[in-house]
Design an enzyme around this catalytic site. Structure first.
Site, PDB file in Angstrom:
ATOM      1  N   HIS A  83      -0.098   0.618 -13.144  1.00 27.12           N
ATOM      2  CA  HIS A  83       0.700  -0.545 -13.546  1.00 27.12           C
ATOM      3  C   HIS A  83       2.159  -0.119 -13.725  1.00 27.12           C
ATOM      4  CE1 HIS A  83       1.543  -4.473 -15.036  1.00 27.12           C
ATOM      5  NE2 HIS A  83       2.019  -4.010 -16.169  1.00 27.12           N
ATOM      6  N   ILE A  89      -7.804 -10.078 -11.059  1.00 26.76           N
ATOM      7  CA  ILE A  89      -8.380  -9.614 -12.324  1.00 26.76           C
ATOM      8  C   ILE A  89      -9.881  -9.478 -12.113  1.00 26.76           C
ATOM      9  CG2 ILE A  89      -8.794 -10.212 -14.738  1.00 26.76           C
ATOM     10  CD1 ILE A  89      -6.080 -11.755 -14.595  1.00 26.76           C
ATOM     11  N   LEU A  90     -10.389  -8.272 -12.352  1.00 24.67           N
ATOM     12  CA  LEU A  90     -11.820  -8.023 -12.129  1.00 24.67           C
ATOM     13  C   LEU A  90     -12.612  -8.383 -13.388  1.00 24.67           C
ATOM     14  CD1 LEU A  90     -11.331  -4.743 -10.147  1.00 24.67           C
ATOM     15  CD2 LEU A  90     -12.332  -6.857  -9.239  1.00 24.67           C
ATOM     16  N   ASP A 137      -4.349  -4.809 -17.411  1.00 23.48           N
ATOM     17  CA  ASP A 137      -3.332  -3.756 -17.486  1.00 23.48           C
ATOM     18  C   ASP A 137      -3.306  -3.067 -18.851  1.00 23.48           C
ATOM     19  OD1 ASP A 137      -2.523  -4.151 -14.826  1.00 23.48           O
ATOM     20  OD2 ASP A 137      -1.268  -5.832 -15.409  1.00 23.48           O
ATOM     21  N   MET A 185      -4.311  -7.162  -6.881  1.00 26.09           N
ATOM     22  CA  MET A 185      -3.744  -8.180  -7.764  1.00 26.09           C
ATOM     23  C   MET A 185      -4.758  -9.262  -8.161  1.00 26.09           C
ATOM     24  SD  MET A 185      -1.021  -6.623  -8.216  1.00 26.09           S
ATOM     25  CE  MET A 185       0.158  -7.634  -9.080  1.00 26.09           C
ATOM     26  N   GLU A 199       5.858   6.034  -9.572  1.00 32.04           N
ATOM     27  CA  GLU A 199       4.424   5.728  -9.541  1.00 32.04           C
ATOM     28  C   GLU A 199       3.700   6.473  -8.416  1.00 32.04           C
ATOM     29  OE1 GLU A 199       3.777   1.514  -9.751  1.00 32.04           O
ATOM     30  OE2 GLU A 199       4.669   1.122  -7.817  1.00 32.04           O
ATOM     31  N   ASN A 203      -6.451   2.107 -12.895  1.00 30.52           N
ATOM     32  CA  ASN A 203      -5.451   1.145 -12.436  1.00 30.52           C
ATOM     33  C   ASN A 203      -4.054   1.731 -12.623  1.00 30.52           C
ATOM     34  OD1 ASN A 203      -4.413  -1.517 -11.671  1.00 30.52           O
ATOM     35  ND2 ASN A 203      -3.837  -1.754 -13.828  1.00 30.52           N
ATOM     36  N   GLY A 234       0.783  -1.228   0.000  1.00 36.20           N
ATOM     37  CA  GLY A 234       0.000   0.000   0.000  1.00 36.20           C
ATOM     38  C   GLY A 234       0.814   1.277   0.000  1.00 36.20           C
TER      39      GLY A 234
HETATM   40  C1  GAR Z   1       2.740  -1.265  -7.605  1.00 34.16           C
HETATM   41  O1  GAR Z   1       4.044  -1.347  -8.116  1.00 34.16           O
HETATM   42  C2  GAR Z   1       1.719  -1.322  -8.717  1.00 34.16           C
HETATM   43  O2  GAR Z   1       2.133  -0.655  -9.864  1.00 34.16           O
HETATM   44  C3  GAR Z   1       1.624  -2.810  -8.929  1.00 34.16           C
HETATM   45  O3  GAR Z   1       1.572  -3.323  -7.620  1.00 34.16           O
HETATM   46  C4  GAR Z   1       2.420  -2.519  -6.798  1.00 34.16           C
HETATM   47  C5  GAR Z   1       1.704  -2.201  -5.501  1.00 34.16           C
HETATM   48  O4  GAR Z   1       2.587  -1.566  -4.604  1.00 34.16           O
HETATM   49  N1  GAR Z   1       0.439  -3.164  -9.690  1.00 34.16           N
HETATM   50  C6  GAR Z   1       0.451  -4.088 -10.650  1.00 34.16           C
HETATM   51  O5  GAR Z   1       1.442  -4.781 -10.910  1.00 34.16           O
HETATM   52  C7  GAR Z   1      -0.850  -4.254 -11.413  1.00 34.16           C
HETATM   53  N2  GAR Z   1      -0.698  -5.173 -12.467  1.00 34.16           N
HETATM   54  P1  GAR Z   1       2.035  -0.905  -3.255  1.00 34.16           P
HETATM   55  O6  GAR Z   1       1.146  -1.970  -2.581  1.00 34.16           O
HETATM   56  O7  GAR Z   1       3.247  -0.612  -2.453  1.00 34.16           O
HETATM   57  O8  GAR Z   1       1.260   0.315  -3.624  1.00 34.16           O
END
Ligand code: GAR
Length: 209
Positions: free
Chosen positions: A116, A99-100, A156, A97, A185, A114, A13
């Protein structure tokens, strides 16, 4: 009126934290009204609790067909009802994580985004950073990146709201690349939400005038 955000997480998170911080500082004219996670141990739920935001664990296990449950579509339908009950202006998948299903995506169409950790069209699915790194180490890739996009049923993928590139070298390791991606991000996600929240504000004032 400040926008109502619902955030879905599965892990640590850190992106949720960036959103919570941006709401607290006033950078986002928004508040997180609920955080959902499919994983009980997701630290994102703890981050929500610490910010006095309802932290809701929505486990898949009661729906698992292996346990006689009704399956993925039923899980998504139940989750959609609980998310909708929070009256979100925007639903943010920040490291969620699962898939909806198309039904969930359709229900929140236009207010479901989303994050990614790769550029559009590159490395959809899990372990995107690791796969980009492997390509760079093989000499096939010199930049990767991050995107925030509207959600469509394809994983994604979907209309891009914001994207940013991150250089990657053959000498990179996961320890050197991942923090660079995450820093980008955290910033990009808040920027994208600000853009959507701001345009929503303009629409609302136009409707009222
Ligand atoms: C992030 O790097 C996000 O981009 C990725 O999960 C991580 C969550 O990090 N999402 C995906 O890979 C979606 N396909 P966080 O829990 O520290 O925010």
């Amino acid at each position: 009126m400040s926008a109502r955000l619902v955030v879905l997480v599965s892990g640590g998170g850190t992106n949720l934290q960036a959103i919570l911080d941006a709401c607290a500082s006033g950078r986002l004219d928004a508040s997180v009204v609920a955080v959902f996670s499919d994983r009980a141990g997701a630290f994102g739920l703890e981050r929500a609790r610490r910010a006095d935001v309802p932290a809701i664990h929505a486990p898949y296990s009661p729906f698992s067909t292996k346990r006689g449950g009704a399956g993925r579509a039923a899980y998504d339908a139940a989750l959609a009802v609980r998310v909708e009950a929070m009256r979100p202006d925007l639903v943010v998948l920040a490291g969620f994580m699962r898939i909806l299903s198309p039904a969930f995506v359709g229900r929140f169409s236009g207010r479901l985004i989303n994050l990614h950790p790769a550029l559009p069209g590159a490395f959809p699915g899990t372990r995107a950073i690791e796969r980009a790194l492997a390509a760079a180490q093989a000499g096939d890739l010199h930049e990767t990146g991050v995107m925030v996009h509207h959600v469509i049923p394809e994983v994604d993928a979907g209309p891009v709201i914001a994207q940013a590139t991150v250089p990657v070298a053959a000498s990179d390791t996961l320890d050197s690349l991942a923090p660079r991606i995450h820093a980008v991000e955290h910033e990009l996600l808040v920027t994208a939400i600000a853009q959507l929240v701001h345009s929503r504000g303009r629409t609302t004032s136009k409707e009222l005038s």
